[in-house]
Enzyme design. Structure first.
Site, PDB file in Angstrom:
ATOM      1  CB  THR A 152       0.480  -1.652  12.636  1.00  0.00           C
ATOM      2  OG1 THR A 152      -0.763  -0.936  12.548  1.00  0.00           O
ATOM      3  CG2 THR A 152       0.521  -2.412  13.952  1.00  0.00           C
ATOM      4  CB  ALA A 153       1.146   3.301   9.931  1.00  0.00           C
ATOM      5  NE  ARG A 154       5.305   2.389   4.657  1.00  0.00           N
ATOM      6  CZ  ARG A 154       4.595   1.283   4.489  1.00  0.00           C
ATOM      7  NH1 ARG A 154       4.222   0.576   5.549  1.00  0.00           N
ATOM      8  NH2 ARG A 154       4.270   0.858   3.272  1.00  0.00           N
ATOM      9  CB  ALA A 173      -9.833   0.656   4.173  1.00  0.00           C
ATOM     10  CG  LEU A 174      -5.400  -0.619   6.911  1.00  0.00           C
ATOM     11  CD1 LEU A 174      -3.911  -0.328   6.782  1.00  0.00           C
ATOM     12  CD2 LEU A 174      -5.619  -2.061   7.323  1.00  0.00           C
ATOM     13  CB  ALA A 178       0.994  -5.691  11.079  1.00  0.00           C
ATOM     14  CD1 TRP A 179       3.648  -6.763   6.412  1.00  0.00           C
ATOM     15  CD2 TRP A 179       3.072  -7.812   4.522  1.00  0.00           C
ATOM     16  NE1 TRP A 179       4.806  -7.221   5.836  1.00  0.00           N
ATOM     17  CE2 TRP A 179       4.484  -7.869   4.667  1.00  0.00           C
ATOM     18  CE3 TRP A 179       2.477  -8.401   3.407  1.00  0.00           C
ATOM     19  CZ2 TRP A 179       5.304  -8.503   3.745  1.00  0.00           C
ATOM     20  CZ3 TRP A 179       3.306  -9.029   2.488  1.00  0.00           C
ATOM     21  CH2 TRP A 179       4.698  -9.080   2.663  1.00  0.00           C
ATOM     22  CG  HIS A 222       7.151  -3.880   8.146  1.00  0.00           C
ATOM     23  ND1 HIS A 222       7.645  -2.678   7.683  1.00  0.00           N
ATOM     24  CD2 HIS A 222       5.886  -3.960   7.642  1.00  0.00           C
ATOM     25  CE1 HIS A 222       6.733  -2.066   6.940  1.00  0.00           C
ATOM     26  NE2 HIS A 222       5.656  -2.832   6.907  1.00  0.00           N
ATOM     27  CD  GLU A 246      10.372  -1.079   8.615  1.00  0.00           C
ATOM     28  OE1 GLU A 246       9.613  -0.867   9.572  1.00  0.00           O
ATOM     29  OE2 GLU A 246       9.949  -1.345   7.459  1.00  0.00           O
ATOM     30  CB  THR A 302      -0.934  -0.002   1.211  1.00  0.00           C
ATOM     31  OG1 THR A 302      -1.803  -1.135   1.128  1.00  0.00           O
ATOM     32  CG2 THR A 302      -1.779   1.265   1.241  1.00  0.00           C
ATOM     33  CG  ASP A 340       4.614  -4.868  12.378  1.00  0.00           C
ATOM     34  OD1 ASP A 340       5.279  -5.846  12.787  1.00  0.00           O
ATOM     35  OD2 ASP A 340       4.130  -4.818  11.215  1.00  0.00           O
TER      36      ASP A 340
END
Length: 316
Positions: A231-233, A156-157, A285-286, A283, A262, A73, A257
């Site tokens: 849990t985003a960036r 949405a998240l 979560a996805w 990282h 990274e 995303t 996360d």
């Protein structure tokens, strides 16, 4: 000539991809370093990148490039202005992690608010075994039910996270944009939303407006027993300020996360400490199997759509 498709970081998506419908040439690399990108894309019509940066210089060196299919995303690693100037389409993955990412954020919230790490450590140290009563009381435990969750990001998240939180009896607030002159209906002033949060969870993109969104000043607004979930960036949070807040008791806990760099090959101050109120996951979560398959399928659908002249999920 068949379109040539190059996947720059195939190992970032460790599962089976659907076959493309149109005839094509396919080349994939497990990983690609910054100095290898231009060479690998020199004859490519379509580039697939999860996290490999595509700079203006790289894009200028790839004369055949027509589409960059982002296998995620987030697209902050792509120079969109350079792509727009060249007429290169860029598409990304959308709304694929509506179960996985909120579940991961919820896991971190529960672990921190209910002091999972602290009590596990106590049991391992034999403190329950030596208790005079049937249970061992140490640090205070907080229920999620009845607490306030502040969300930054109402896409949405964010909405999916709100649904899980409400199901557990949490009061949900959506924070207005930082420094906004007016507060939209259904939102709460940014500073007020932070000050009311028992849990603050980030679900917004990283860009120049959101970089270091949560720093020392914002952490100072929060309750001393509140927890921060990201849990985003990684770039959304000032890591130095966060570590100071955790170590001085200014913040109750943090579940991350993501980090600014990274993988953190050169180290990270947050990884150098062992705190019962800090949880860091790599990282992932996805990375649930169902969630990843949703992403992988959508990636192929995006390329299929472009190849038949009906591009979808287009950023530019």
């Amino acid at each position: 000539m068949l379109p040539r498709i190059v996947f720059l970081d195939r190992d970032s998506l460790p599962l089976t991809l659907l076959p493309l419908k149109a005839p094509h040439q396919w080349q994939e690399y497990a990983n690609t370093s910054a100095d290898e990108v231009a060479e690998r894309l020199i004859n490519a019509d379509i580039a697939i990148s999860n996290k490999v940066p595509l700079s203006a210089a790289t894009i200028a060196a790839c004369p055949n490039l027509k589409l960059i299919a982002v296998a995620a995303t987030g697209y902050n690693q792509i120079d969109l202005a350079a792509c727009k100037a060249r007429g290169i389409r860029v598409c990304n993955i959308r709304d694929y992690a509506l179960a996985g990412v909120p579940e991961h954020a919820l896991m971190l919230m529960l672990a921190l608010r209910r002091q999972l790490l602290a009590y596990r450590a106590d049991v391992e140290a034999g403190q329950w075994q030596q208790a005079k009563s049937f249970c061992h009381f140490a640090v205070p435990i907080h229920d999620l039910a009845g607490s306030t969750l502040t969300l930054i990001g109402s896409g949405a998240l964010g909405q999916a996270m709100a649904g899980l939180a409400r199901a557990l009896g949490m009061n949900v607030l959506f924070a207005e944009r930082k420094h906004a002159e007016t507060v939209r209906q259904g939102y709460v002033d940014f500073n007020e939303a932070l000050s009311r949060a028992d849990v603050l969870s980030l679900h917004c993109p990283l860009n120049e407006q959101t970089r270091n969104l949560i720093g020392a000043a914002e952490l100072a607004l929060m309750k001393k027993d509140a927890v921060l979930i990201n849990t985003a960036r990684g770039g959304l949070v000032d890591e130095v300020a966060l570590l100071h807040a955790l170590q001085t008791g200014q913040l109750g806990g943090a579940g991350l996360d993501v980090l600014i760099t990274e993988p953190p090959k050169d180290g990270n101050a947050l990884l150098d400490v062992s705190l019962p109120n800090l949880i860091i996951t790599p990282h992932i979560a996805w990375a649930g199997q169902f969630t990843m398959q949703q992403l992988a399928d959508q990636l192929i659908h995006n390329i299929d759509a472009f190849l038949v002249g009906s591009p979808r999920n287009v950023l530019i």
